[in-house]
Structure formats: structure tokens, C-alpha cells
Motif scaffolding. Sequence first.
Motif, PDB file in Angstrom:
ATOM      1  N   LEU A 255       1.461  -5.343  -9.255  1.00 27.06           N
ATOM      2  CA  LEU A 255       2.145  -4.350  -8.055  1.00 27.06           C
ATOM      3  C   LEU A 255       3.584  -4.233  -8.641  1.00 27.06           C
ATOM      4  O   LEU A 255       4.237  -2.957  -8.496  1.00 27.06           O
ATOM      5  N   SER A 256       4.356  -5.263  -8.810  1.00 31.05           N
ATOM      6  CA  SER A 256       5.711  -4.926  -9.203  1.00 31.05           C
ATOM      7  C   SER A 256       5.988  -4.394 -10.481  1.00 31.05           C
ATOM      8  O   SER A 256       6.881  -3.741 -10.842  1.00 31.05           O
ATOM      9  N   TYR A 257       4.879  -4.459 -11.494  1.00 28.41           N
ATOM     10  CA  TYR A 257       5.118  -4.075 -12.800  1.00 28.41           C
ATOM     11  C   TYR A 257       4.791  -2.603 -12.811  1.00 28.41           C
ATOM     12  O   TYR A 257       4.958  -1.859 -13.735  1.00 28.41           O
ATOM     13  N   LEU A 258       3.919  -2.039 -11.807  1.00 32.49           N
ATOM     14  CA  LEU A 258       3.429  -0.723 -12.010  1.00 32.49           C
ATOM     15  C   LEU A 258       4.554   0.421 -12.078  1.00 32.49           C
ATOM     16  O   LEU A 258       4.034   1.137 -12.952  1.00 32.49           O
ATOM     17  N   PRO A 259       5.702   0.324 -11.370  1.00 32.66           N
ATOM     18  CA  PRO A 259       6.502   1.426 -11.538  1.00 32.66           C
ATOM     19  C   PRO A 259       7.093   1.401 -13.118  1.00 32.66           C
ATOM     20  O   PRO A 259       7.679   2.400 -13.450  1.00 32.66           O
ATOM     21  N   LEU A 260       7.083   0.509 -13.874  1.00 31.41           N
ATOM     22  CA  LEU A 260       7.561   0.300 -15.196  1.00 31.41           C
ATOM     23  C   LEU A 260       6.947   1.248 -16.109  1.00 31.41           C
ATOM     24  O   LEU A 260       7.327   1.812 -16.927  1.00 31.41           O
TER      25      LEU A 260
ATOM     26  N   ALA B 164       0.818  -1.347  -0.145  1.00 36.13           N
ATOM     27  CA  ALA B 164      -0.161   0.008   0.060  1.00 36.13           C
ATOM     28  C   ALA B 164       0.878   1.324  -0.037  1.00 36.13           C
ATOM     29  O   ALA B 164       0.348   2.362  -0.776  1.00 36.13           O
ATOM     30  N   ASN B 165       1.815   1.424   0.756  1.00 29.90           N
ATOM     31  CA  ASN B 165       2.815   2.535   0.858  1.00 29.90           C
ATOM     32  C   ASN B 165       3.569   2.586  -0.544  1.00 29.90           C
ATOM     33  O   ASN B 165       3.684   3.834  -1.126  1.00 29.90           O
ATOM     34  N   ASP B 166       3.965   1.458  -1.286  1.00 31.14           N
ATOM     35  CA  ASP B 166       4.655   1.558  -2.425  1.00 31.14           C
ATOM     36  C   ASP B 166       3.467   2.163  -3.482  1.00 31.14           C
ATOM     37  O   ASP B 166       3.819   3.116  -4.366  1.00 31.14           O
ATOM     38  N   VAL B 167       2.233   1.777  -3.362  1.00 29.72           N
ATOM     39  CA  VAL B 167       1.326   2.135  -4.493  1.00 29.72           C
ATOM     40  C   VAL B 167       0.987   3.558  -4.213  1.00 29.72           C
ATOM     41  O   VAL B 167       0.696   4.360  -4.948  1.00 29.72           O
ATOM     42  N   ASP B 168       0.837   4.021  -2.793  1.00 28.70           N
ATOM     43  CA  ASP B 168       0.777   5.592  -2.572  1.00 28.70           C
ATOM     44  C   ASP B 168       1.701   6.276  -3.162  1.00 28.70           C
ATOM     45  O   ASP B 168       1.534   7.400  -3.780  1.00 28.70           O
ATOM     46  N   THR B 169       3.013   5.999  -2.865  1.00 33.40           N
ATOM     47  CA  THR B 169       4.149   6.581  -3.587  1.00 33.40           C
ATOM     48  C   THR B 169       3.848   6.811  -4.948  1.00 33.40           C
ATOM     49  O   THR B 169       3.993   7.824  -5.675  1.00 33.40           O
ATOM     50  N   LEU B 170       3.611   5.602  -5.665  1.00 30.95           N
ATOM     51  CA  LEU B 170       3.359   5.780  -7.130  1.00 30.95           C
ATOM     52  C   LEU B 170       2.184   6.615  -7.524  1.00 30.95           C
ATOM     53  O   LEU B 170       2.445   7.087  -8.569  1.00 30.95           O
ATOM     54  N   LEU B 171       1.366   6.440  -6.720  1.00 30.11           N
ATOM     55  CA  LEU B 171       0.021   7.415  -7.174  1.00 30.11           C
ATOM     56  C   LEU B 171       0.340   8.823  -7.125  1.00 30.11           C
ATOM     57  O   LEU B 171       0.048   9.655  -7.934  1.00 30.11           O
ATOM     58  N   THR B 172       1.158   9.182  -6.121  1.00 29.21           N
ATOM     59  CA  THR B 172       1.797  10.468  -6.035  1.00 29.21           C
ATOM     60  C   THR B 172       2.370  11.060  -7.241  1.00 29.21           C
ATOM     61  O   THR B 172       2.426  12.015  -7.891  1.00 29.21           O
ATOM     62  N   PHE B 173       3.341  10.254  -7.577  1.00 21.89           N
ATOM     63  CA  PHE B 173       4.232  10.518  -8.627  1.00 21.89           C
ATOM     64  C   PHE B 173       3.532  10.590 -10.054  1.00 21.89           C
ATOM     65  O   PHE B 173       3.839  11.374 -10.854  1.00 21.89           O
TER      66      PHE B 173
ATOM     67  N   THR C 218      -1.865   8.841 -21.502  1.00 21.18           N
ATOM     68  CA  THR C 218      -2.553   7.597 -21.203  1.00 21.18           C
ATOM     69  C   THR C 218      -2.090   6.628 -20.313  1.00 21.18           C
ATOM     70  O   THR C 218      -2.614   6.051 -19.644  1.00 21.18           O
ATOM     71  N   MET C 219      -0.645   6.280 -20.685  1.00 21.79           N
ATOM     72  CA  MET C 219       0.050   5.112 -19.783  1.00 21.79           C
ATOM     73  C   MET C 219      -0.081   5.591 -18.484  1.00 21.79           C
ATOM     74  O   MET C 219      -0.019   4.732 -17.629  1.00 21.79           O
ATOM     75  N   SER C 220       0.165   6.854 -17.997  1.00 21.78           N
ATOM     76  CA  SER C 220       0.373   7.441 -16.689  1.00 21.78           C
ATOM     77  C   SER C 220      -0.975   7.262 -16.083  1.00 21.78           C
ATOM     78  O   SER C 220      -1.128   6.820 -14.812  1.00 21.78           O
ATOM     79  N   LEU C 221      -2.103   7.374 -16.952  1.00 20.58           N
ATOM     80  CA  LEU C 221      -3.520   7.647 -16.187  1.00 20.58           C
ATOM     81  C   LEU C 221      -3.803   5.974 -15.949  1.00 20.58           C
ATOM     82  O   LEU C 221      -4.520   5.676 -14.973  1.00 20.58           O
ATOM     83  N   MET C 222      -3.314   5.052 -17.058  1.00 18.65           N
ATOM     84  CA  MET C 222      -3.807   3.584 -16.774  1.00 18.65           C
ATOM     85  C   MET C 222      -3.077   3.031 -15.577  1.00 18.65           C
ATOM     86  O   MET C 222      -3.573   2.320 -14.884  1.00 18.65           O
ATOM     87  N   THR C 223      -1.734   3.863 -15.367  1.00 16.09           N
ATOM     88  CA  THR C 223      -1.026   3.130 -14.165  1.00 16.09           C
ATOM     89  C   THR C 223      -1.724   3.505 -12.790  1.00 16.09           C
ATOM     90  O   THR C 223      -1.897   2.801 -11.867  1.00 16.09           O
ATOM     91  N   ALA C 224      -2.109   4.914 -12.937  1.00 18.05           N
ATOM     92  CA  ALA C 224      -3.114   5.354 -11.781  1.00 18.05           C
ATOM     93  C   ALA C 224      -4.184   4.552 -11.562  1.00 18.05           C
ATOM     94  O   ALA C 224      -4.745   4.013 -10.390  1.00 18.05           O
TER      95      ALA C 224
END
Length: 161
Positions: free
Chosen positions: A156-161, A26-35, A106-112
Motif C-alpha cells: 500500500l505504501s509503494y503504490l503511489p510510486l 481504503a481512502n488512500d487507495v480510492d484517491t490513488l485509483l481516481t488519479f 502499463t504501469m498505471s494499469l498495474m497500479t490500478a
Amino acid sequence: MPKGDPWLNTNRLVEKHDSDLCKDWANDVDTLLTFTGLFAATVTAFVIESYQWLQPDAVEITVMFLARISEQLANPGNTTAASIPTDFSPAPSVKRINIFWILSLTMSLMTALIGILCKQWLREYQKDASLPFTDMLSVRQMRLEGFKFWRVEDILSYLPL
């Protein structure tokens, strides 16, 4: 070896393990969503600016029409009609730039979106069912197998890519 009800002890260990694991995710996803939010906002500014390059320059068209009006006023006998230029085509590099900006957005919004879905999965995974310990462990195992089947950890591990 802990004493007491083995189901209670097992449930405590499993809850602690799941809590730590889900908290990290959850912390990783929160950081990713902020970015992702900051990145999408920045890219949107570039999309808005570069999208204008795909259209003819309104100032040039206005100048052309004003020149034709001025010419008609200077030569009242000249009755040639002013036409809108239709031969505008943006440069291929402008098209590519806009394609890349829009794809990036588009990719950024899909990641979110996927990140938000993962957060919901994590919340459901940790949901307390208020059941007896034996049933809680069964529900937890069923949820864990669902997590593995849907490859949530991989997602979850592929999201930052």
C-alpha cells in the motif's frame, strides 16, 4: 479500567483500531485509483496519437500511387508496375517515445490492479465472522499475521510510486 467482559473490551479496542487503520488505507487507495484512472485515460490518448507515427503515412502512399497512375495514363506504353514502398522504418526517437508511453500506461494499469486487490484484502480483513469474541480475536490475529506475511502495508505504501 473498563469493567465487564475483558474479551468484549479487547474486541472493541481491536475493532476500532482496525477500522481506523483500514479506513485510512481504503481512502488512500480510492484517491490513488481516481488519479490512476485519469492518468491512464490521458496517456491512452497520447498512445493512440503517437502509435500512428510507427506506420507509414497513408496520404503520402496515396499521393505516390496517384502520381504513378497519372504517369501511366500519360504514357500508356510504360508498363512498370507500381510497388508499395517497403523501406519504411520509424525514427528511433519515435520508437522510444512509444515505448515510454506504453510502459507508462502499463504501469498505471498495474497500479490500478494492485490497488483493487488491496481494497479486496482490506475488505476481507474487516469481514465480521459472527463468532464469539475469543474466536473473533483469534481470526483477527490470523488475518493480521497474513497481512504482515504478505506485506500488504508495504504494498500500500509503494503504490503511489
